[in-house]
Design an enzyme around this catalytic site. Sequence first.
Site, PDB file in Angstrom:
ATOM      1  N   SER A 146     -14.046  -9.538 -21.652  1.00 12.56           N
ATOM      2  CA  SER A 146     -13.571  -8.808 -22.818  1.00 12.56           C
ATOM      3  C   SER A 146     -13.318  -9.820 -23.919  1.00 12.56           C
ATOM      4  CB  SER A 146     -12.255  -8.078 -22.485  1.00 12.56           C
ATOM      5  OG  SER A 146     -11.628  -7.587 -23.653  1.00 12.56           O
ATOM      6  N   TYR A 159      -3.193  -8.086 -19.830  1.00 11.21           N
ATOM      7  CA  TYR A 159      -4.639  -7.871 -19.858  1.00 11.21           C
ATOM      8  C   TYR A 159      -5.349  -9.118 -20.371  1.00 11.21           C
ATOM      9  CZ  TYR A 159      -9.110  -5.590 -20.905  1.00 11.21           C
ATOM     10  OH  TYR A 159     -10.445  -5.256 -20.973  1.00 11.21           O
TER      11      TYR A 159
END
Length: 261
Positions: A146, A159
Amino acid sequence: MTATAPTAVITGASSGIGAATARRLAAAGYRVVLTARRTERIEALAAELTAAGHAAVAYPLDVTDRAAVEAFAASLDAYPSVDVLVNNAGGALGADPVASADPQDWRTMYETNVLGTLHLTQTLLPALTAAGAATSGAGTVVIVSSTAGHGTYEGGGGYVAAKHGAHVIAETLRLELCGTPVRVIEVAPGMVKTEEFASTRFKGDLTRAAAVYAGVSEPLTADDVADTIEWAVTRPAHVNIDLLVVRPRAQASNYKVHRES
């Protein structure tokens, strides 16, 4: 589909980027092995692909369960080769600051995004190496990270940490496998609107989930990311796409997004 068609294993294939990648690679001539925890979802996708003339099989799997991953890897001995591994299983939980974040959310994200990637990569690496050597080509490990793995933002600590871990696996593995017939590709998506990512992150709060994409007319779709994965995987064997960052045009960084009023 021939008996010698290359095989691609895709984790997190029950929805979103994983399911879209399975469709793309199946259409490109791969035998796809679909893994995820939700049996009904991957069985339905396998049936869809089979009906379209592709080779697809569903295998329910929790990537955080090492024993289950090892049993899965052993089951693939029946295949002529294992050529591609797409480590896509992951996800985000929560958006609280570090001071008040739930440690269990952090643990879950780390175990799925980092240890899940480690489990699949370790257990399938011998088969991927053998496939590359046998074809004078390249076994391929894809890690779907990501843009969170390349930059921080408030409320994203857990995250961001997990995706930085996934990025470091890709970067380190590429160094360690240099000289072997295995490629390591990292695809780092930015803002992708899928049916579940944001709602899962906010634990079913659809109002908060919708706010993530508010005013962004064209966020990425799961198929946009799957398209980049297919492109990277299908490059000539001597070509390694080390890192592919893909964002919608409206997003310049993790925190700079153009939103229409």
